[in-house]
Write an enzyme that holds these catalytic residues in place. Structure first.
Site, PDB file in Angstrom:
ATOM      1  N   ASN A   9       0.870  -1.173   0.000  1.00 43.78           N
ATOM      2  CA  ASN A   9       0.000   0.000   0.000  1.00 43.78           C
ATOM      3  C   ASN A   9       0.909   1.225   0.000  1.00 43.78           C
ATOM      4  OD1 ASN A   9      -1.833   2.012   0.363  1.00 43.78           O
ATOM      5  ND2 ASN A   9      -2.436   1.419   2.441  1.00 43.78           N
ATOM      6  N   LYS A  11       0.116   4.268  -0.403  1.00 45.29           N
ATOM      7  CA  LYS A  11      -0.530   5.483   0.141  1.00 45.29           C
ATOM      8  C   LYS A  11      -0.243   6.652  -0.807  1.00 45.29           C
ATOM      9  CE  LYS A  11      -0.141   3.384   4.639  1.00 45.29           C
ATOM     10  NZ  LYS A  11       0.015   3.511   6.079  1.00 45.29           N
ATOM     11  N   HIS A  98      -9.472   1.386   5.185  1.00 45.19           N
ATOM     12  CA  HIS A  98      -8.177   1.669   5.810  1.00 45.19           C
ATOM     13  C   HIS A  98      -8.368   2.703   6.918  1.00 45.19           C
ATOM     14  CE1 HIS A  98      -4.056   2.859   6.430  1.00 45.19           C
ATOM     15  NE2 HIS A  98      -3.703   1.734   5.824  1.00 45.19           N
ATOM     16  N   GLU A 100      -6.675   5.147   7.800  1.00 46.88           N
ATOM     17  CA  GLU A 100      -6.434   6.548   7.404  1.00 46.88           C
ATOM     18  C   GLU A 100      -7.666   7.114   6.706  1.00 46.88           C
ATOM     19  OE1 GLU A 100      -2.790   5.771   5.316  1.00 46.88           O
ATOM     20  OE2 GLU A 100      -1.820   5.309   7.228  1.00 46.88           O
ATOM     21  N   GLU A 170      -5.267  -4.360  10.806  1.00 43.44           N
ATOM     22  CA  GLU A 170      -4.248  -3.318  10.943  1.00 43.44           C
ATOM     23  C   GLU A 170      -4.502  -2.524  12.223  1.00 43.44           C
ATOM     24  OE1 GLU A 170      -2.311  -2.326   6.864  1.00 43.44           O
ATOM     25  OE2 GLU A 170      -3.866  -0.871   7.314  1.00 43.44           O
ATOM     26  N   GLY A 176       2.653   2.802  10.645  1.00 38.86           N
ATOM     27  CA  GLY A 176       3.615   3.890  10.458  1.00 38.86           C
ATOM     28  C   GLY A 176       4.343   4.297  11.730  1.00 38.86           C
ATOM     29  N   SER A 216       3.566  -1.654  10.432  1.00 42.05           N
ATOM     30  CA  SER A 216       5.016  -1.748  10.641  1.00 42.05           C
ATOM     31  C   SER A 216       5.615  -3.099  10.265  1.00 42.05           C
ATOM     32  CB  SER A 216       5.375  -1.365  12.083  1.00 42.05           C
ATOM     33  OG  SER A 216       5.003  -0.022  12.331  1.00 42.05           O
TER      34      SER A 216
HETATM   35  P1  13P Z   1       3.151   0.756   7.643  1.00 47.03           P
HETATM   36  O1  13P Z   1       3.660  -0.535   7.079  1.00 47.03           O
HETATM   37  O2  13P Z   1       3.890   1.958   7.114  1.00 47.03           O
HETATM   38  O3  13P Z   1       3.041   0.723   9.126  1.00 47.03           O
HETATM   39  O4  13P Z   1       1.658   0.945   7.077  1.00 47.03           O
HETATM   40  C1  13P Z   1       0.767  -0.101   7.214  1.00 47.03           C
HETATM   41  C2  13P Z   1      -0.442   0.206   6.429  1.00 47.03           C
HETATM   42  O5  13P Z   1      -1.197   1.110   6.753  1.00 47.03           O
HETATM   43  C3  13P Z   1      -0.694  -0.580   5.231  1.00 47.03           C
HETATM   44  O6  13P Z   1      -1.977  -0.367   4.741  1.00 47.03           O
END
Ligand code: 13P
Length: 252
Positions: A9, A11, A98, A100, A170, A176, A216
């Site tokens: 992903n 983003k 997601h 976010e 997640e 992140g 992560s």
């Molecule tokens: P990270 O791997 O940067 O923690 O992000 C995970 C994520 O949100 C994947 O959709």
């Protein structure tokens, strides 16, 4: 046996050149059989580069997913992208729910259910994300939160529709942050999610549904995470942006 899956992903990262260079290099490595793996690989670049990404990877086992779709079919929704538009350029996978999107774009479960409906109408495969915040885990509410997220969305679907889903657990506190869930925390939640599918749809569906972990994941922890009984893959953010790290995750 469920096949292991790794989803990148990206983003809001990687411009046109970074996207195309990454995919061309990845493809070259795959075609020259320089890496050894037996996983399903999906890349989710930004909207403007979905078409070119799909063209670069066409006819290969590497697939492309969108990071979002709008819940309506078409119309006056300035700045939005519909499932039918994506379908018309050959995209048939999408990430929904997601954290976010839930947090910054206020996508609640009712909107997510509409997104699921439109995605299924166009026969998209859906990578549906669930997960609790740090506050909710501190209150020991993680199981209730995840159960509710599924109950109000995915569990409205028939068992026939469930074959279009991947579930991604997640935990928001791990995204992140570099703070990965312990293998035990992740496995416990994945087992719980599978038990919810068992309860709602029966054994065959619960055995088949792929449940990915995200938050992560990196080249150092991916192997141990993917060894857990109910963890069928990883949804990777940061560590999927660098080809070398991503290749290590694929091979782990
Ligand atoms: P990270 O791997 O940067 O923690 O992000 C995970 C994520 O949100 C994947 O959709």
């Amino acid at each position: 046996m469920r096949k292991k899956i790794v989803i990148a992903n990206w983003k809001m990262n990687h411009d046109f050149h970074e996207t195309t260079n990454f995919l061309r290099n990845l493809l070259k490595i795959f075609l020259e059989k320089k890496i050894n793996h037996n996983k399903e690989i999906i890349i989710a670049p930004s909207f403007p580069f979905l078409h070119i990404s799909n063209q670069i990877l066409q006819g290969t086992t590497l697939k492309v997913a969108a990071q979002n779709i709008h819940q309506m079919d078409k119309g006056s929704y300035t700045g939005e992208v519909s499932a039918s538009m994506l379908k018309s350029i050959g995209i048939s996978k999408v990430i929904l729910g997601h954290s976010e999107r839930r947090e910054f774009f206020i996508e609640k479960n009712d909107i997510l259910l509409k997104k699921i409906r439109i995605a299924l109408k166009y026969e998209f495969h859906i990578i549906f994300c669930v997960g609790e915040t740090a506050f909710e885990r501190n209150q020991n509410q993680q199981f209730n939160i995840v159960k509710n997220q599924l109950k109000e969305t995915v569990f409205h679907c028939s068992s026939d529709e469930i074959r279009f889903f991947y579930i991604a657990y997640e935990p928001v506190w791990a995204i992140g942050t570099g703070k990965v869930a312990t293998y035990e925390q992740a496995q416990t939640m994945h087992e719980f999610i599978r038990s919810l599918f068992l309860e709602r749809y029966g054994e065959s569906v619960s055995n088949k549904i792929s449940i990915l972990y995200g938050g992560s994941v990196n080249n150092l922890n991916a192997k141990a995470l993917l060894l857990q009984k109910d963890i069928d893959g990883g949804l990777v953010g940061n560590s999927s942006l660098k080809l070398e790290k991503f290749l290590e995750i694929i091979q782990s």
